[in-house]
Design a protein around this motif. Structure first.
Motif, short mmCIF file in Angstrom:
data_model
loop_
_atom_site.label_atom_id
_atom_site.label_comp_id
_atom_site.label_asym_id
_atom_site.label_seq_id
_atom_site.Cartn_x
_atom_site.Cartn_y
_atom_site.Cartn_z
N LEU A 201 12.53 48.87 13.93
CA LEU A 201 11.87 49.80 12.62
C LEU A 201 11.90 51.35 12.94
N TRP A 202 11.67 51.51 14.27
CA TRP A 202 11.68 52.73 14.79
C TRP A 202 13.04 53.59 14.91
N ASP B 226 0.20 52.35 17.43
CA ASP B 226 1.48 51.71 17.83
C ASP B 226 1.16 50.45 18.66
N LEU C 295 1.06 46.57 17.49
CA LEU C 295 1.80 45.64 18.09
C LEU C 295 1.20 44.36 18.47
N HIS D 128 0.47 48.76 12.29
CA HIS D 128 0.23 50.11 12.81
C HIS D 128 -1.09 50.92 12.09
N LEU E 244 6.78 51.33 22.96
CA LEU E 244 6.69 49.98 22.33
C LEU E 244 7.58 49.08 23.25
N ASP F 150 9.18 41.06 9.32
CA ASP F 150 8.73 41.73 10.72
C ASP F 150 8.73 43.15 11.03
N GLN F 151 9.34 43.69 10.31
CA GLN F 151 9.45 45.50 10.35
C GLN F 151 8.28 45.74 9.41
N ARG G 184 8.13 56.90 21.38
CA ARG G 184 7.71 55.85 20.60
C ARG G 184 8.32 54.26 21.14
N SER H 228 9.48 46.12 16.16
CA SER H 228 9.02 47.26 15.95
C SER H 228 10.02 48.46 16.33
N PRO I 248 7.39 40.94 17.42
CA PRO I 248 7.04 42.56 17.91
C PRO I 248 8.31 43.05 18.06
N THR J 60 5.02 45.32 11.26
CA THR J 60 5.03 46.57 12.11
C THR J 60 4.27 47.63 11.62
#
Length: 264
Positions: free
Chosen positions: A210-211, A190, A194, A125, A239, A117-118, A235, A207, A204, A121
């Motif tokens: 990930l960041w 972003d 998403l 993007h 999200l 899933d990451q 960010r 996300s 989602p 993302t």
């Protein structure tokens, strides 16, 4: 009419004729056609494959392609299918997508995209940049600012300015000309990405994680007003707000049996 006035009038006419709207409703100037951008993107991607080492590991390539195919398979008919996906042996935590349906993923991205899933993302993007015509937007602005420089000719041929063109396409780090997307474009990619990953059956919620991983890897950032990119905290906040829209899209995808099985 003087030459200066004539050129100004031509630029104004071109601007009015090229006004477009991004996926989030932002006004854009687009002077290059999809065909021209696809040609530039394809040429740039071919050059990247010659300059960089391509990863040949079967499981890694199948994993990345599985995620990319799931995302691009959910696009509208004009964008769907036939995306070329290449994994590059490169330590930087990066990925990119180019007009012409090209996706490049650096092996270094696995430092931060630690599950399916990451990574979805990240790829969502990057594909979002293409769907929102961000490269064409930057090319258009540069073309007007440089009084009609023939950007396509520069890229397809040889000569000074090629590095700048590659930078405008989002490949500047490999060419020493760092031209990152602007803050508005990054935020837009972003949000587009998403919803795109959620529609493709990826969670989602990943996300945000990930960041958070990216923030841990990159350490302290300069103040947001000094950077062309949104800060990691901004960010993540944006999200989290968008999750209210993305979650129902994800749940609908699952209910329709859209559950990509991509494993490394």
């Amino acid at each position: 009419m003087t030459i200066l006035k004539l050129v100004s009038a031509m630029v104004l006419v071109s601007f009015l004729a090229s006004c477009a709207e991004s996926p989030t409703g932002r006004r854009q100037m687009l002077l290059f056609s999809d065909g021209e951008m696809s040609q530039m993107g394809g040429t740039a991607f071919d050059e990247m494959k010659q300059k960089m080492t391509i990863n040949k590991d079967g499981p890694t390539n199948r994993y990345v392609s599985c995620i990319a195919d799931a995302i691009t398979g959910s696009l509208s008919s004009e964008w769907r299918g036939s995306w070329e996906v290449v994994v590059f042996e490169e330590d930087s935590a990066n990925a990119f997508a180019l007009p012409g349906k090209k996706i490049g993923v650096h092996t270094g991205i696995f430092q931060v995209a630690k599950n399916t899933d990451q990574l979805a993302t990240v790829i969502g993007h990057e594909v979002g940049h293409v769907l929102a015509h961000h490269s064409a937007e930057r090319m258009s602005v540069q073309s007007v600012a440089s009084t009609g420089t023939q950007l396509i000719g520069v890229l397809l041929g040889e000569g000074a300015g090629k590095e700048t063109v590659m930078g405008l396409l989002g490949l500047g780090t490999q060419y020493g000309v760092v031209l990152p997307y602007g803050r508005a474009q990054e935020s837009e990619a972003d949000l587009v990405g998403l919803d795109l990953m959620a529609k493709s059956g990826f969670n989602p919620e990943a996300s945000v994680t990930l960041w958070q991983n990216m923030s841990t890897l990159s350490g302290d950032q300069p103040p947001e007003f000094m950077s062309t990119h949104p800060s990691h905290s901004s960010r993540i906040s944006d999200l989290q707000k968008q999750l209210a829209t993305a979650r129902p899209i994800y749940e609908k995808a699952k209910a329709n049996g859209i559950r990509p099985s991509c494993q490394l």
